[in-house]
Design an enzyme around this catalytic site. Structure first.
Site, mmCIF file in Angstrom:
data_model
loop_
_atom_site.group_PDB
_atom_site.id
_atom_site.type_symbol
_atom_site.label_atom_id
_atom_site.label_comp_id
_atom_site.label_asym_id
_atom_site.label_seq_id
_atom_site.Cartn_x
_atom_site.Cartn_y
_atom_site.Cartn_z
ATOM 1 N N GLU A 105 0.829 -1.195 0.000
ATOM 2 C CA GLU A 105 0.000 0.000 0.000
ATOM 3 C C GLU A 105 0.865 1.246 0.000
ATOM 4 O O GLU A 105 1.977 1.246 0.522
ATOM 5 C CB GLU A 105 -0.906 0.003 1.237
ATOM 6 C CG GLU A 105 -1.829 -1.196 1.306
ATOM 7 C CD GLU A 105 -2.595 -1.266 2.621
ATOM 8 O OE1 GLU A 105 -2.499 -0.311 3.418
ATOM 9 O OE2 GLU A 105 -3.276 -2.275 2.854
ATOM 10 N N CYS A 118 3.280 8.482 1.418
ATOM 11 C CA CYS A 118 3.722 7.475 2.380
ATOM 12 C C CYS A 118 3.943 6.182 1.601
ATOM 13 O O CYS A 118 3.027 5.699 0.928
ATOM 14 C CB CYS A 118 2.669 7.302 3.461
ATOM 15 S SG CYS A 118 3.161 6.217 4.810
ATOM 16 N N CYS A 125 5.606 -7.060 7.310
ATOM 17 C CA CYS A 125 6.577 -6.505 8.241
ATOM 18 C C CYS A 125 6.925 -7.554 9.288
ATOM 19 O O CYS A 125 6.048 -8.307 9.734
ATOM 20 C CB CYS A 125 6.027 -5.254 8.916
ATOM 21 S SG CYS A 125 7.223 -4.408 9.984
ATOM 22 N N CYS A 129 4.650 -5.316 15.633
ATOM 23 C CA CYS A 129 3.868 -4.373 16.450
ATOM 24 C C CYS A 129 2.422 -4.881 16.531
ATOM 25 O O CYS A 129 1.768 -5.073 15.500
ATOM 26 C CB CYS A 129 3.913 -2.977 15.854
ATOM 27 S SG CYS A 129 5.586 -2.296 15.733
ATOM 28 N N CYS A 132 -0.621 -3.152 14.643
ATOM 29 C CA CYS A 132 -0.424 -2.741 13.256
ATOM 30 C C CYS A 132 -0.892 -3.819 12.298
ATOM 31 O O CYS A 132 -0.496 -4.985 12.408
ATOM 32 C CB CYS A 132 1.055 -2.430 13.019
ATOM 33 S SG CYS A 132 1.427 -1.956 11.322
ATOM 34 N N CYS A 348 -1.647 1.712 7.896
ATOM 35 C CA CYS A 348 -0.796 0.818 7.119
ATOM 36 C C CYS A 348 -1.307 -0.621 7.174
ATOM 37 O O CYS A 348 -1.496 -1.179 8.250
ATOM 38 C CB CYS A 348 0.633 0.864 7.649
ATOM 39 S SG CYS A 348 1.393 2.479 7.520
#
Length: 358
Positions: A105, A118, A125, A129, A132, A348
């Site tokens: 994205e 962005c 990832c 986290c 997220c 995100c």
């Protein structure tokens, strides 16, 4: 063929190189090898980065034979745009499908005269986290230089002719400092006068805090803005929210950030996603004050943007106000980021994940 550029797949035109994986010098070398004049490289770069061409057919001041050669050997946009959603606040979000089926994205934000983007650096990832959407399924792979630049160019193409990109934030999907070998060359192109021509002072790299990579960025010698995603004022809570902290620790992150400031003189930004009932208490604010009050920093506080399927919530208005008052009265420079794009899954990884769950 110069470089180790990724190749096109399955478009019926054979195996073609992703042109954005090359720099202008590599393209110039290729042109000379093909019997073409080297100065054409800057013409092609101008068409791509300034005149926003997405096909070689648009490059009308190039000889027809050269355009045919370029079409045979290269592709400019290698990915495909799966979905584009627009918010009433001027935020556009793209879901881009890569050649191997992975999806990332990227976001365009309009705010006054600013036109910020962005951009993602990885498919998924690995930082984990817990709040997220990007990292819920882990990381698949790093993006190439060309895949990072293609996001920038796709977002630029959504602007009117008299508009230009003003700011870049490496804060999409992925951990940029885990992919510096591709992120730095992409940003070198973004700041180049022959590329997008954006000042390093308007380019921000966001990280959860990987000290060796922060030190490497310091030695790169380009004064990018560094934004460290802190999210908690103590190790116990930060490890709960950012599991990678268990093997790093807040002190090591802060020390590396201090070294970056000493090397580049750029005021540091610390990101703090405010989660209702978790890290938004007065005690957390006072602990955070103790960490930051003697540092030349900007604290960017972001009230949480809820993600479907996750238990975390946006703090109450009172909690947000109290948190801010404690920090401001303690002398910390604080900016509370306005939530933009919430109606289009702008956090995100949300758009990609919501599509996968359909």
């Amino acid at each position: 063929m110069p470089g180790t550029a990724a190749q096109d797949s399955g478009d019926g035109a054979g195996q073609r190189i992703h042109l954005l994986d090359l720099d202008v010098d590599q393209l110039r070398t290729w042109l000379v090898e093909q019997g073409q004049q080297g100065f054409r490289a800057k013409q092609i770069w101008n068409w791509i980065y300034q005149r926003r061409a997405s096909t070689f057919a648009e490059m009308t001041d190039l000889p027809k034979k050269l355009r045919e050669q370029l079409e045979q050997h290269f592709v400019i946009f290698r990915a495909s745009e799966v979905e584009a959603v627009c918010s009433s606040d001027g935020t556009d979000k793209l879901l881009v499908r890569l050649f191997d089926g992975g999806e990332v994205e990227c976001v365009l934000l309009r705010d006054g005269i600013r036109r910020s983007i962005c951009v993602s650096s990885q498919v998924g990832c690995a930082m984990g986290c817990v709040f997220c959407a990007s990292g819920l399924d882990g990381v698949d792979r790093n993006l190439t230089r060309g895949e990072i630049l293609e996001q920038m160019l796709r977002l630029q193409s959504r602007l009117d002719e008299d508009e230009r990109l003003s700011h870049i934030v490496m804060m999409g999907m992925g951990e940029p400092l885990a992919n510096l070998d591709r992120v730095l060359p992409a940003l070198d192109e973004a700041r180049s006068p022959e590329g997008l021509g954006i000042s390093p002072r308007r380019i921000t790299i966001s990280t959860v805090g990987l000290p060796p990579a922060i030190d490497r960025l310091s030695k790169h010698g380009v004064p990018y803005n560094l934004a460290v995603s802190l999210h908690a004022p103590n190790n116990e809570l930060r490890t709960q929210l950012v599991p990678v902290n268990k093997r790093i620790g807040i002190k090591a992150v802060l020390d590396a950030a201090d070294r970056y400031f000493e090397a580049n003189g750029r005021r540091l930004t610390f990101e703090y996603v405010l989660l209702g009932g978790l890290n938004d208490s007065d005690d957390c604010a006072h602990q955070l004050l103790g960490i930051l009050r003697r540092r030349n920093v900007m604290l960017n506080v972001i009230p949480y943007n809820p993600v479907a399927g996750l238990p975390y919530v946006t703090p109450s208005s009172k909690a947000i106000a109290d948190f801010k008052d404690i920090l401001v009265s303690g002398g910390v420079n604080v900016m509370f980021r306005q939530r933009k794009g919430s109606e289009i899954d702008a956090a995100c990884g949300q758009l990609r994940r919501n599509r996968q769950s359909v």
